[in-house]
Design a protein around this motif. Structure first.
Motif, short mmCIF file in Angstrom:
data_model
loop_
_atom_site.label_atom_id
_atom_site.label_comp_id
_atom_site.label_asym_id
_atom_site.label_seq_id
_atom_site.Cartn_x
_atom_site.Cartn_y
_atom_site.Cartn_z
N VAL A 52 0.84 -1.20 0.00
CA VAL A 52 0.00 0.00 0.00
C VAL A 52 0.88 1.25 0.00
O VAL A 52 0.61 2.21 -0.73
CB VAL A 52 -0.98 -0.01 1.19
N PHE A 53 1.94 1.24 0.81
CA PHE A 53 2.88 2.37 0.80
C PHE A 53 3.46 2.59 -0.59
O PHE A 53 3.53 3.72 -1.07
CB PHE A 53 4.03 2.14 1.78
N SER A 54 3.88 1.51 -1.25
CA SER A 54 4.51 1.66 -2.56
C SER A 54 3.52 2.16 -3.61
O SER A 54 3.90 2.92 -4.50
CB SER A 54 5.15 0.35 -3.00
N GLN A 55 2.25 1.77 -3.51
CA GLN A 55 1.26 2.24 -4.48
C GLN A 55 0.87 3.69 -4.27
O GLN A 55 0.56 4.39 -5.23
CB GLN A 55 0.00 1.36 -4.43
N LEU A 56 0.88 4.15 -3.02
CA LEU A 56 0.39 5.49 -2.73
C LEU A 56 1.49 6.54 -2.56
O LEU A 56 1.18 7.71 -2.40
CB LEU A 56 -0.48 5.47 -1.46
N ARG A 57 2.74 6.15 -2.58
CA ARG A 57 3.80 7.11 -2.29
C ARG A 57 3.90 8.24 -3.29
O ARG A 57 4.38 9.32 -2.95
CB ARG A 57 5.14 6.41 -2.13
N SER A 58 3.43 8.04 -4.52
CA SER A 58 3.49 9.14 -5.49
C SER A 58 2.42 10.20 -5.21
O SER A 58 2.59 11.36 -5.60
CB SER A 58 3.33 8.60 -6.91
N ASN A 59 1.33 9.82 -4.55
CA ASN A 59 0.25 10.75 -4.24
C ASN A 59 0.42 11.41 -2.88
O ASN A 59 0.33 12.61 -2.75
CB ASN A 59 -1.11 10.05 -4.30
N PHE A 60 0.60 10.60 -1.85
CA PHE A 60 0.78 11.08 -0.48
C PHE A 60 1.35 9.94 0.34
O PHE A 60 1.40 8.80 -0.11
CB PHE A 60 -0.55 11.57 0.12
N LYS A 61 1.82 10.24 1.54
CA LYS A 61 2.38 9.22 2.41
C LYS A 61 1.37 8.89 3.50
O LYS A 61 1.20 9.65 4.46
CB LYS A 61 3.68 9.71 3.04
N PRO A 62 0.69 7.74 3.39
CA PRO A 62 -0.29 7.38 4.41
C PRO A 62 0.40 6.92 5.69
O PRO A 62 1.54 6.44 5.66
CB PRO A 62 -1.07 6.23 3.77
N THR A 63 -0.27 7.09 6.81
CA THR A 63 0.28 6.60 8.07
C THR A 63 -0.12 5.14 8.25
O THR A 63 -1.11 4.68 7.67
CB THR A 63 -0.23 7.42 9.26
N VAL A 64 0.63 4.43 9.05
CA VAL A 64 0.31 3.03 9.33
C VAL A 64 -1.04 2.93 10.03
O VAL A 64 -1.83 2.01 9.75
CB VAL A 64 1.43 2.38 10.19
N GLN A 65 -1.34 3.89 10.89
CA GLN A 65 -2.63 3.88 11.59
C GLN A 65 -3.79 4.03 10.61
O GLN A 65 -4.82 3.36 10.77
CB GLN A 65 -2.70 5.01 12.64
N ASP A 66 -3.63 4.88 9.60
CA ASP A 66 -4.68 5.04 8.59
C ASP A 66 -4.88 3.74 7.81
O ASP A 66 -6.02 3.35 7.52
CB ASP A 66 -4.33 6.17 7.62
N ILE A 67 -3.79 3.09 7.46
CA ILE A 67 -3.90 1.83 6.73
C ILE A 67 -4.57 0.77 7.59
O ILE A 67 -5.47 0.05 7.12
CB ILE A 67 -2.51 1.37 6.24
N LYS A 68 -4.18 0.67 8.86
CA LYS A 68 -4.80 -0.32 9.75
C LYS A 68 -6.29 -0.05 9.92
O LYS A 68 -7.10 -0.98 9.93
CB LYS A 68 -4.12 -0.29 11.12
N LYS A 69 -6.66 1.22 10.07
CA LYS A 69 -8.06 1.57 10.24
C LYS A 69 -8.86 1.17 9.00
O LYS A 69 -9.97 0.65 9.11
CB LYS A 69 -8.19 3.07 10.52
N ASN A 70 -8.30 1.39 7.83
CA ASN A 70 -8.98 1.03 6.60
C ASN A 70 -9.03 -0.48 6.38
O ASN A 70 -9.99 -0.99 5.80
CB ASN A 70 -8.35 1.75 5.40
N ILE A 71 -8.01 -1.20 6.85
CA ILE A 71 -8.07 -2.66 6.81
C ILE A 71 -9.23 -3.15 7.66
O ILE A 71 -10.02 -4.01 7.24
CB ILE A 71 -6.73 -3.28 7.28
N ASP A 72 -9.38 -2.59 8.86
CA ASP A 72 -10.49 -2.97 9.74
C ASP A 72 -11.84 -2.63 9.11
O ASP A 72 -12.79 -3.41 9.22
CB ASP A 72 -10.36 -2.30 11.10
N ASN A 73 -11.92 -1.48 8.44
CA ASN A 73 -13.17 -1.11 7.76
C ASN A 73 -13.51 -2.10 6.65
O ASN A 73 -14.67 -2.49 6.49
CB ASN A 73 -13.08 0.30 7.17
N LEU A 74 -12.50 -2.53 5.90
CA LEU A 74 -12.75 -3.50 4.83
C LEU A 74 -13.09 -4.88 5.38
O LEU A 74 -13.86 -5.62 4.75
CB LEU A 74 -11.53 -3.57 3.90
N ILE A 75 -12.56 -5.23 6.54
CA ILE A 75 -12.94 -6.50 7.18
C ILE A 75 -14.40 -6.43 7.61
O ILE A 75 -15.16 -7.39 7.42
CB ILE A 75 -12.01 -6.80 8.38
#
Length: 94
Positions: A52-75
């Motif tokens: 996810v970091f590698s795909q989004l690094r050209s647009n913005f740098k997401p935080t690990v907390q944001d990614i975890k929160k979105n993983i939980d939302n998708l679950i």
């Protein structure tokens, strides 16, 4: 591809603009997670974060907390699940 709104120095103080940017980033993070999960079907947590970091690094740098929160939302939305046999892995469902 998810279009992202960007902020400038004078727009940064506007709450409505920040809400819009945060919403766009949330959708971009979720889209990246789903793309990785579709390609891999099963993936370890650390590898998912790195992809996810590698795909989004050209647009913005997401935080690990944001990614975890979105993983939980998708679950919760039943797009993915935690792997039963491996504690730090996810399976793609949808």
């Amino acid at each position: 591809k998810v279009p992202l709104h960007t902020t400038t120095q004078k727009d940064a103080s506007d709450d409505a603009t920040m809400k819009l940017v945060n919403t766009d980033r949330k959708h971009a993070i979720q889209a990246a997670i789903v793309r990785v999960m579709k390609a891999r079907r099963t993936i370890a947590h650390s590898n998912l974060i790195a992809e996810v970091f590698s795909q989004l690094r050209s647009n913005f740098k997401p935080t690990v907390q944001d990614i975890k929160k979105n993983i939980d939302n998708l679950i919760e939305k039943d797009y993915m699940e935690r792997a039963e046999n491996t504690p730090n892995a996810y399976n793609y469902i949808a």
